[in-house]
Design a protein around this motif. Structure first.
Motif, PDB file in Angstrom:
ATOM      1  N   VAL A  77      -1.995   7.216  -8.261  1.00  0.00           N
ATOM      2  CA  VAL A  77      -2.386   5.864  -7.838  1.00  0.00           C
ATOM      3  C   VAL A  77      -3.352   5.253  -8.851  1.00  0.00           C
ATOM      4  CG1 VAL A  77      -3.423   4.486  -5.999  1.00  0.00           C
ATOM      5  CG2 VAL A  77      -2.131   6.550  -5.426  1.00  0.00           C
ATOM      6  N   ASN A  78      -2.932   4.158  -9.497  1.00  0.00           N
ATOM      7  CA  ASN A  78      -3.766   3.501 -10.496  1.00  0.00           C
ATOM      8  C   ASN A  78      -4.426   2.224 -10.002  1.00  0.00           C
ATOM      9  OD1 ASN A  78      -3.386   5.293 -12.780  1.00  0.00           O
ATOM     10  ND2 ASN A  78      -1.254   4.690 -12.610  1.00  0.00           N
ATOM     11  N   SER A  79      -4.013   1.734  -8.845  1.00  0.00           N
ATOM     12  CA  SER A  79      -4.638   0.543  -8.277  1.00  0.00           C
ATOM     13  C   SER A  79      -4.333   0.495  -6.779  1.00  0.00           C
ATOM     14  CB  SER A  79      -4.113  -0.732  -8.944  1.00  0.00           C
ATOM     15  OG  SER A  79      -2.775  -0.967  -8.558  1.00  0.00           O
ATOM     16  N   GLN A  80      -5.119  -0.295  -6.064  1.00  0.00           N
ATOM     17  CA  GLN A  80      -4.879  -0.473  -4.636  1.00  0.00           C
ATOM     18  C   GLN A  80      -3.546  -1.179  -4.407  1.00  0.00           C
ATOM     19  OE1 GLN A  80      -6.924   0.754  -2.062  1.00  0.00           O
ATOM     20  NE2 GLN A  80      -5.127   0.232  -0.834  1.00  0.00           N
ATOM     21  N   ASP A  81      -3.209  -2.138  -5.266  1.00  0.00           N
ATOM     22  CA  ASP A  81      -1.931  -2.841  -5.136  1.00  0.00           C
ATOM     23  C   ASP A  81      -0.756  -1.873  -5.285  1.00  0.00           C
ATOM     24  OD1 ASP A  81      -3.188  -5.263  -4.726  1.00  0.00           O
ATOM     25  OD2 ASP A  81      -2.997  -5.916  -6.816  1.00  0.00           O
ATOM     26  N   GLU A  82      -0.846  -0.980  -6.272  1.00  0.00           N
ATOM     27  CA  GLU A  82       0.220   0.005  -6.466  1.00  0.00           C
ATOM     28  C   GLU A  82       0.329   0.919  -5.239  1.00  0.00           C
ATOM     29  OE1 GLU A  82       1.554   3.399  -9.713  1.00  0.00           O
ATOM     30  OE2 GLU A  82      -0.583   3.147  -9.245  1.00  0.00           O
ATOM     31  N   TRP A  83      -0.804   1.404  -4.743  1.00  0.00           N
ATOM     32  CA  TRP A  83      -0.833   2.275  -3.568  1.00  0.00           C
ATOM     33  C   TRP A  83      -0.164   1.591  -2.380  1.00  0.00           C
ATOM     34  CZ3 TRP A  83      -1.086   6.987  -1.959  1.00  0.00           C
ATOM     35  CH2 TRP A  83      -1.570   7.330  -0.688  1.00  0.00           C
ATOM     36  N   ASP A  84      -0.536   0.342  -2.120  1.00  0.00           N
ATOM     37  CA  ASP A  84       0.038  -0.387  -0.994  1.00  0.00           C
ATOM     38  C   ASP A  84       1.542  -0.599  -1.159  1.00  0.00           C
ATOM     39  OD1 ASP A  84      -2.497  -0.537   0.113  1.00  0.00           O
ATOM     40  OD2 ASP A  84      -2.877  -2.583  -0.605  1.00  0.00           O
ATOM     41  N   ALA A  85       1.968  -0.955  -2.367  1.00  0.00           N
ATOM     42  CA  ALA A  85       3.392  -1.230  -2.610  1.00  0.00           C
ATOM     43  C   ALA A  85       4.245   0.030  -2.507  1.00  0.00           C
ATOM     44  CB  ALA A  85       3.569  -1.872  -3.985  1.00  0.00           C
ATOM     45  N   VAL A  86       3.796   1.116  -3.099  1.00  0.00           N
ATOM     46  CA  VAL A  86       4.589   2.354  -3.116  1.00  0.00           C
ATOM     47  C   VAL A  86       4.565   3.028  -1.750  1.00  0.00           C
ATOM     48  CG1 VAL A  86       4.808   4.639  -4.181  1.00  0.00           C
ATOM     49  CG2 VAL A  86       4.291   2.635  -5.595  1.00  0.00           C
ATOM     50  N   ARG A  87       3.445   2.962  -1.079  1.00  0.00           N
ATOM     51  CA  ARG A  87       3.326   3.607   0.234  1.00  0.00           C
ATOM     52  C   ARG A  87       4.319   3.039   1.246  1.00  0.00           C
ATOM     53  NH1 ARG A  87      -2.274   3.526   3.256  1.00  0.00           N
ATOM     54  NH2 ARG A  87      -1.613   1.383   3.167  1.00  0.00           N
ATOM     55  N   GLU A  88       4.735   1.816   1.069  1.00  0.00           N
ATOM     56  CA  GLU A  88       5.744   1.224   1.956  1.00  0.00           C
ATOM     57  C   GLU A  88       7.071   1.983   1.887  1.00  0.00           C
ATOM     58  OE1 GLU A  88       6.322  -2.911   1.200  1.00  0.00           O
ATOM     59  OE2 GLU A  88       4.202  -3.392   1.522  1.00  0.00           O
ATOM     60  N   HIS A  89       7.287   2.722   0.807  1.00  0.00           N
ATOM     61  CA  HIS A  89       8.545   3.440   0.606  1.00  0.00           C
ATOM     62  C   HIS A  89       8.454   4.921   0.970  1.00  0.00           C
ATOM     63  CE1 HIS A  89      10.317  -0.059  -1.284  1.00  0.00           C
ATOM     64  NE2 HIS A  89       9.176  -0.208  -1.920  1.00  0.00           N
ATOM     65  N   PHE A  90       7.281   5.382   1.404  1.00  0.00           N
ATOM     66  CA  PHE A  90       7.141   6.779   1.828  1.00  0.00           C
ATOM     67  C   PHE A  90       8.054   7.017   3.034  1.00  0.00           C
ATOM     68  CE2 PHE A  90       2.660   8.231   0.345  1.00  0.00           C
ATOM     69  CZ  PHE A  90       2.908   7.768  -0.928  1.00  0.00           C
ATOM     70  N   PRO A  91       8.539   8.239   3.218  1.00  0.00           N
ATOM     71  CA  PRO A  91       9.278   8.536   4.451  1.00  0.00           C
ATOM     72  C   PRO A  91       8.442   8.149   5.666  1.00  0.00           C
ATOM     73  CG  PRO A  91       9.480  10.331   2.896  1.00  0.00           C
ATOM     74  CD  PRO A  91       8.466   9.377   2.315  1.00  0.00           C
ATOM     75  N   GLN A  92       9.096   7.663   6.707  1.00  0.00           N
ATOM     76  CA  GLN A  92       8.373   7.075   7.836  1.00  0.00           C
ATOM     77  C   GLN A  92       7.523   8.057   8.628  1.00  0.00           C
ATOM     78  OE1 GLN A  92      10.872   4.772  10.366  1.00  0.00           O
ATOM     79  NE2 GLN A  92      10.786   3.015   9.021  1.00  0.00           N
ATOM     80  N   ILE A  93       7.967   9.283   8.768  1.00  0.00           N
ATOM     81  CA  ILE A  93       7.190  10.241   9.556  1.00  0.00           C
ATOM     82  C   ILE A  93       7.009  11.506   8.750  1.00  0.00           C
ATOM     83  CG2 ILE A  93       7.094  11.627  11.649  1.00  0.00           C
ATOM     84  CD1 ILE A  93       8.831   9.537  12.998  1.00  0.00           C
ATOM     85  N   GLY A  94       5.761  11.924   8.587  1.00  0.00           N
ATOM     86  CA  GLY A  94       5.486  13.190   7.925  1.00  0.00           C
ATOM     87  C   GLY A  94       4.599  13.050   6.704  1.00  0.00           C
TER      88      GLY A  94
END
Length: 193
Positions: A77-94
Protein backbone atom coordinates in the motif's frame (compact mmCIF):
# COMPACT_ATOMS: atom_id res chain seq x y z
CA UNK A 1 14.89 6.36 -8.06
CA UNK A 2 16.52 4.31 -5.31
CA UNK A 3 14.39 1.49 -3.99
CA UNK A 4 14.94 -1.11 -1.34
CA UNK A 5 13.13 -4.40 -1.70
CA UNK A 6 13.09 -6.65 1.32
CA UNK A 7 14.38 -10.12 0.63
CA UNK A 8 11.05 -11.90 0.81
CA UNK A 9 11.20 -13.56 -2.59
CA UNK A 10 14.19 -15.49 -1.40
CA UNK A 11 12.81 -16.61 1.95
CA UNK A 12 10.78 -19.61 2.97
CA UNK A 13 7.85 -18.43 5.07
CA UNK A 14 6.86 -22.03 5.72
CA UNK A 15 9.16 -22.27 8.72
CA UNK A 16 10.30 -20.04 11.55
CA UNK A 17 13.84 -19.67 10.21
CA UNK A 18 12.96 -17.82 6.98
CA UNK A 19 15.79 -19.72 5.30
CA UNK A 20 17.25 -18.66 1.96
CA UNK A 21 16.34 -20.38 -1.28
CA UNK A 22 18.94 -20.69 -4.01
CA UNK A 23 19.63 -18.19 -6.80
CA UNK A 24 18.63 -20.83 -9.38
CA UNK A 25 15.08 -20.74 -8.02
CA UNK A 26 14.78 -17.02 -8.82
CA UNK A 27 13.60 -15.80 -12.18
CA UNK A 28 13.77 -12.69 -14.32
CA UNK A 29 10.56 -10.65 -14.29
CA UNK A 30 8.86 -10.16 -17.65
CA UNK A 31 7.76 -6.72 -18.77
CA UNK A 32 4.13 -5.70 -18.94
CA UNK A 33 2.57 -2.69 -20.65
CA UNK A 34 2.19 0.16 -18.17
CA UNK A 35 2.67 2.98 -20.64
CA UNK A 36 -0.44 1.97 -22.59
CA UNK A 37 -2.64 2.22 -19.51
CA UNK A 38 -3.71 -1.41 -19.79
CA UNK A 39 -3.22 -4.46 -17.64
CA UNK A 40 -3.25 -8.12 -18.66
CA UNK A 41 -6.67 -9.79 -18.85
CA UNK A 42 -8.18 -10.39 -15.42
CA UNK A 43 -6.01 -7.78 -13.70
CA UNK A 44 -7.35 -4.57 -12.12
CA UNK A 45 -5.58 -1.24 -12.71
CA UNK A 46 -4.92 1.65 -10.33
CA UNK A 47 -2.39 4.38 -11.16
CA UNK A 48 0.79 2.72 -12.51
CA UNK A 49 0.08 -0.72 -11.04
CA UNK A 50 -1.94 -3.78 -11.98
CA UNK A 51 -3.47 -6.09 -9.36
CA UNK A 52 -4.43 -9.76 -9.45
CA UNK A 53 -6.95 -11.05 -6.90
CA UNK A 54 -6.06 -14.65 -6.14
CA UNK A 55 -9.23 -16.62 -5.37
CA UNK A 56 -7.36 -19.78 -4.39
CA UNK A 57 -6.43 -19.91 -0.69
CA UNK A 58 -2.77 -20.53 0.08
CA UNK A 59 -0.11 -19.96 2.72
CA UNK A 60 1.84 -16.70 2.73
CA UNK A 61 4.86 -18.40 1.09
CA UNK A 62 2.65 -19.97 -1.58
CA UNK A 63 0.92 -16.61 -2.18
CA UNK A 64 4.23 -14.83 -2.57
CA UNK A 65 5.53 -17.52 -4.92
CA UNK A 66 2.33 -17.37 -6.96
CA UNK A 67 2.66 -13.57 -7.26
CA UNK A 68 6.32 -13.99 -8.21
CA UNK A 69 5.31 -16.43 -10.97
CA UNK A 70 2.93 -13.72 -12.25
CA UNK A 71 5.85 -11.24 -12.39
CA UNK A 72 4.41 -9.45 -9.36
CA UNK A 73 4.85 -8.98 -5.64
CA UNK A 74 2.31 -9.16 -2.84
CA UNK A 75 0.24 -5.95 -2.56
CA UNK A 76 2.11 -3.02 -0.97
CA UNK A 77 0.00 0.00 0.00
CA UNK A 78 1.58 3.27 -1.18
CA UNK A 79 -1.33 5.62 -0.52
CA UNK A 80 -4.74 5.73 1.13
CA UNK A 81 -6.35 6.14 -2.31
CA UNK A 82 -4.64 2.97 -3.56
CA UNK A 83 -5.68 1.06 -0.41
CA UNK A 84 -9.31 2.13 -0.79
CA UNK A 85 -9.42 1.34 -4.53
CA UNK A 86 -7.75 -2.08 -4.34
CA UNK A 87 -9.56 -3.16 -1.19
CA UNK A 88 -12.85 -2.96 -3.09
CA UNK A 89 -11.62 -5.97 -5.09
CA UNK A 90 -10.67 -8.17 -2.11
CA UNK A 91 -12.73 -11.35 -1.77
CA UNK A 92 -15.92 -10.46 0.09
CA UNK A 93 -15.53 -12.75 3.09
CA UNK A 94 -12.29 -13.82 4.70
CA UNK A 95 -8.65 -12.90 5.12
CA UNK A 96 -6.40 -11.74 2.27
CA UNK A 97 -2.59 -11.72 2.47
CA UNK A 98 -0.90 -8.38 1.81
CA UNK A 99 2.84 -7.69 1.51
CA UNK A 100 3.36 -6.92 5.20
CA UNK A 101 5.36 -8.92 7.77
CA UNK A 102 6.82 -8.33 11.22
CA UNK A 103 9.97 -10.47 11.43
CA UNK A 104 10.73 -11.67 14.92
CA UNK A 105 14.50 -11.63 14.46
CA UNK A 106 14.67 -8.10 13.09
CA UNK A 107 11.94 -6.00 14.59
CA UNK A 108 11.77 -6.88 18.23
CA UNK A 109 12.55 -3.27 19.07
CA UNK A 110 10.18 -1.84 16.44
CA UNK A 111 6.42 -1.97 16.75
CA UNK A 112 5.49 -1.59 13.08
CA UNK A 113 5.83 -4.39 10.53
CA UNK A 114 7.76 -4.11 7.27
CA UNK A 115 6.30 -3.75 3.78
CA UNK A 116 7.98 -5.62 0.94
CA UNK A 117 9.24 -2.32 -0.53
CA UNK A 118 10.14 1.09 0.83
CA UNK A 119 7.90 4.10 0.29
CA UNK A 120 4.70 2.47 1.51
CA UNK A 121 2.25 3.95 4.01
CA UNK A 122 2.97 3.68 7.71
CA UNK A 123 1.49 0.26 8.59
CA UNK A 124 0.18 1.61 11.91
CA UNK A 125 -2.29 3.74 9.89
CA UNK A 126 -4.09 0.68 8.49
CA UNK A 127 -7.39 -0.32 10.03
CA UNK A 128 -6.05 -2.81 12.59
CA UNK A 129 -8.52 -4.75 14.74
CA UNK A 130 -7.30 -3.08 17.94
CA UNK A 131 -6.43 0.63 17.93
CA UNK A 132 -4.14 2.28 18.65
CA UNK A 133 -1.93 -0.22 16.84
CA UNK A 134 0.26 -2.51 18.95
CA UNK A 135 1.61 -5.77 17.50
CA UNK A 136 0.66 -8.19 20.29
CA UNK A 137 -2.89 -6.88 20.65
CA UNK A 138 -3.32 -7.41 16.89
CA UNK A 139 -2.34 -11.07 16.91
CA UNK A 140 1.43 -10.87 16.49
CA UNK A 141 3.40 -13.66 18.15
CA UNK A 142 6.41 -15.83 17.40
CA UNK A 143 4.04 -17.96 15.28
CA UNK A 144 1.94 -15.18 13.69
CA UNK A 145 4.24 -12.89 11.65
CA UNK A 146 2.28 -12.23 8.45
CA UNK A 147 -0.41 -9.56 8.09
CA UNK A 148 -3.75 -10.25 6.41
CA UNK A 149 -6.77 -8.03 5.88
CA UNK A 150 -10.22 -9.31 6.85
CA UNK A 151 -13.27 -8.36 4.78
CA UNK A 152 -16.94 -9.10 5.33
CA UNK A 153 -19.85 -9.38 2.92
CA UNK A 154 -21.41 -6.34 4.57
CA UNK A 155 -18.41 -4.24 3.48
CA UNK A 156 -18.69 -2.00 6.51
CA UNK A 157 -15.47 -0.20 7.34
CA UNK A 158 -15.97 -1.00 11.02
CA UNK A 159 -16.04 -4.74 10.34
CA UNK A 160 -12.96 -4.84 8.06
CA UNK A 161 -9.54 -4.96 9.73
CA UNK A 162 -5.89 -6.03 9.45
CA UNK A 163 -4.55 -8.71 11.80
CA UNK A 164 -1.46 -10.93 12.13
CA UNK A 165 -1.90 -14.56 11.16
CA UNK A 166 0.44 -17.56 11.17
CA UNK A 167 2.18 -17.51 7.78
CA UNK A 168 1.17 -21.15 7.23
CA UNK A 169 -2.58 -20.35 7.31
CA UNK A 170 -4.38 -20.49 3.95
CA UNK A 171 -5.90 -17.19 2.79
CA UNK A 172 -6.66 -15.31 -0.42
CA UNK A 173 -3.99 -12.90 -1.70
CA UNK A 174 -3.48 -9.80 -3.85
CA UNK A 175 -0.57 -9.52 -6.29
CA UNK A 176 0.70 -6.18 -7.55
CA UNK A 177 2.66 -5.49 -10.74
CA UNK A 178 4.39 -2.13 -10.61
CA UNK A 179 6.83 -1.05 -13.34
CA UNK A 180 9.23 0.64 -10.90
CA UNK A 181 9.42 -2.45 -8.69
CA UNK A 182 9.79 -4.83 -11.65
CA UNK A 183 12.61 -2.74 -13.11
CA UNK A 184 14.37 -2.78 -9.72
CA UNK A 185 13.95 -6.55 -9.37
CA UNK A 186 15.31 -7.17 -12.86
CA UNK A 187 18.39 -5.03 -12.20
CA UNK A 188 18.96 -6.86 -8.90
CA UNK A 189 18.54 -10.24 -10.62
CA UNK A 190 21.00 -9.30 -13.41
CA UNK A 191 23.53 -8.10 -10.82
CA UNK A 192 23.31 -11.34 -8.79
CA UNK A 193 23.30 -13.77 -11.74
Amino acid sequence: MTMKLFNWSYKDFGNGAFSDTSLTQRQHFADFPTETGTCPDGWVRFSDSCYWVEQHKQSFAEAEKRCYEKNATLFVVNSQDEWDAVREHFPQIGFTWIGLVRFTHRERSEDVPTWQTEGAVNPAKLNWLIRPYKPVSNGWSILANCAAHYSTALNWEASAYTYYQPCSFKHFSICERNSTILDFLNRKFDFQS
